[in-house]
Design an enzyme around this catalytic site. Structure first.
Site, PDB file in Angstrom:
ATOM      1  N   GLU A 117       0.823  -1.216   0.000  1.00 22.59           N
ATOM      2  CA  GLU A 117       0.000   0.000   0.000  1.00 22.59           C
ATOM      3  C   GLU A 117       0.854   1.262   0.000  1.00 22.59           C
ATOM      4  OE1 GLU A 117      -2.985  -0.373  -0.673  1.00 22.59           O
ATOM      5  OE2 GLU A 117      -3.774  -2.192   0.272  1.00 22.59           O
ATOM      6  N   HIS A 141      -2.575   1.718   8.490  1.00 18.95           N
ATOM      7  CA  HIS A 141      -3.647   0.913   7.899  1.00 18.95           C
ATOM      8  C   HIS A 141      -3.767  -0.416   8.635  1.00 18.95           C
ATOM      9  CE1 HIS A 141      -6.108  -1.307   5.150  1.00 18.95           C
ATOM     10  NE2 HIS A 141      -5.126  -2.101   4.772  1.00 18.95           N
ATOM     11  N   HIS A 143      -6.766  -3.789   9.972  1.00 22.69           N
ATOM     12  CA  HIS A 143      -7.965  -4.566   9.630  1.00 22.69           C
ATOM     13  C   HIS A 143      -8.777  -4.892  10.888  1.00 22.69           C
ATOM     14  CE1 HIS A 143      -5.652  -6.404   5.878  1.00 22.69           C
ATOM     15  NE2 HIS A 143      -5.896  -5.103   5.742  1.00 22.69           N
ATOM     16  N   GLU A 171     -16.806   9.975  23.481  1.00 16.03           N
ATOM     17  CA  GLU A 171     -15.443  10.194  23.021  1.00 16.03           C
ATOM     18  C   GLU A 171     -15.331  10.555  21.523  1.00 16.03           C
ATOM     19  OE1 GLU A 171     -13.646   9.731  25.592  1.00 16.03           O
ATOM     20  OE2 GLU A 171     -11.616   9.625  24.802  1.00 16.03           O
ATOM     21  N   HIS A 212     -12.695  -4.195   4.076  1.00 16.29           N
ATOM     22  CA  HIS A 212     -11.232  -4.297   4.089  1.00 16.29           C
ATOM     23  C   HIS A 212     -10.608  -3.787   5.390  1.00 16.29           C
ATOM     24  CE1 HIS A 212      -7.209  -3.937   1.753  1.00 16.29           C
ATOM     25  NE2 HIS A 212      -6.980  -3.877   3.038  1.00 16.29           N
TER      26      HIS A 212
HETATM   27  O1  2HA Z   1      -1.647  -7.134   3.310  1.00 15.61           O
HETATM   28  O2  2HA Z   1      -3.341  -4.871   4.355  1.00 15.61           O
HETATM   29  O3  2HA Z   1      -4.163  -3.795   2.123  1.00 15.61           O
HETATM   30  C1  2HA Z   1      -1.410  -5.801   3.503  1.00 15.61           C
HETATM   31  C2  2HA Z   1      -2.680  -5.095   3.384  1.00 15.61           C
HETATM   32  C3  2HA Z   1      -3.129  -4.682   2.050  1.00 15.61           C
HETATM   33 ZN    ZN Z   2      -5.249  -4.064   4.089  1.00 17.97          ZN
END
Ligand code: 2HA
Ligand code: ZN
Length: 295
Positions: A117, A141, A143, A171, A212
């Site tokens: 990314e 980033h 998940h 909050e 995602h």
């Molecule tokens: O695997 O999270 O978006 C890495 C990631 C891709």
């Molecule tokens: Zn990801």
């Protein structure tokens, strides 16, 4: 002293471990980037342990980032391994004078590339610098499961996500008064998702990628992680209430959100730019947010 002994790399490693322990990084999921200060670049160069790799195209053009140095996680690397193998999992990269190529100055000792990314990360850094938010050093980033689950229950609409999450915990409007940008599902790692994300980052510090994960921007690691944590906690409350068979009708009202604005001296986003629901197929038939009712 090794480069990974430097305090900013130690802080980066600590954050990776933290994210892993939150269960936000299955396998090689997620990625992190940090823009180094001039002093940190100097510290690295003083250690004389950098071996510049070949210049490699970034895939997007980020001229404002020319000459900057970043710490990044590696593509395919696991957050859970960073603490024990920083030289294998992380890299310090340098951006060239045009903002079109990068080269590895340290790390990824067993080969590999910076995060898949990277285009999104660098375009997000660039947009923050372009709009004058030059204190933003971190793009993160991850998940987190509840945030992803939420993207099945709400349409991909900035206003709906922002107001829903503000309503979950006191909050939220204090931590992210600007609200949240939301993108419908897109191919990860692509130039398209990088461009779309950076467009939203000109307005928000949080962008959710439906089905995602989440991108957060912060002036430091704590701020970016704390932002992710707050969004995820609010999403968890929503999912818990719904999973318990309850509804969220008695979420914090917009009237009370306005009271929070006054008490905490924040200004909640009130111009979501009439962004329409872009990709209704992800919303599902059961979508029941009372959009606009509390405006
Ligand atoms: O695997 O999270 O978006 C890495 C990631 C891709
Ligand atoms: Zn990801």
């Amino acid at each position: 002293m090794k480069i990974y002994d430097l305090s900013f790399i130690q802080a980066f490693m600590y954050s990776c471990q933290d994210g892993w322990q939150q269960n936000w990084h299955e396998r090689n999921g997620g990625n992190l980037s940090y823009r180094m200060t001039d002093e940190e670049v100097r510290q690295v160069l003083c250690l004389n342990q950098t071996a510049p790799g070949a210049w490699t195209p970034i895939g997007v053009s980020v001229p404002l980032l020319a000459g900057q140095w970043y710490v990044v996680t590696g593509s395919g690397k696991y957050f859970r391994h960073v603490q024990h193998a920083p030289e294998d999992c992380l890299a310090i990269i340098e951006i060239d004078g045009k903002g079109e190529n990068y080269r590895i100055r340290w790390g990824l000792v067993h080969g590999g590339r910076p995060t898949s990314e990277l285009p999104s990360h660098l375009m997000n850094h660039e947009v923050k610098q372009r709009i004058g938010q030059t204190d933003i050093r971190v793009i993160y980033h991850s998940h987190p499961a509840n945030t992803i689950a939420l993207s099945f229950l709400l349409p991909p609409d900035d206003e709906v996500f922002s107001k829903t999450l503000w309503g979950m915990i006191s909050e939220c409007v204090v931590v992210f008064p600007d609200g949240i940008g939301v993108l419908p599902w897109m191919v990860p790692g692509s130039r398209e998702i990088a461009e779309a994300t950076s467009e939203l980052m000109s307005k928000y510090d949080v962008v959710i990628w439906c089905q995602h994960g989440i991108f957060c921007a912060g002036k430091d690691l704590d701020t970016a992680f704390g932002l992710t944590h707050t969004v995820e906690k609010a999403a968890e409350i929503f999912i818990k209430v719904r999973s318990a068979g309850g509804n969220t009708d008695n979420a914090i009202s917009m009237e009370n959100i306005h009271r929070l604005e006054k008490a905490f001296l924040v200004k909640a986003q009130d111009d979501f730019g009439h962004r329409q629901v872009r990709d209704i197929h992800t919303a599902g038939e059961g979508y029941s947010f009372r959009k606009g009712e509390e405006d």
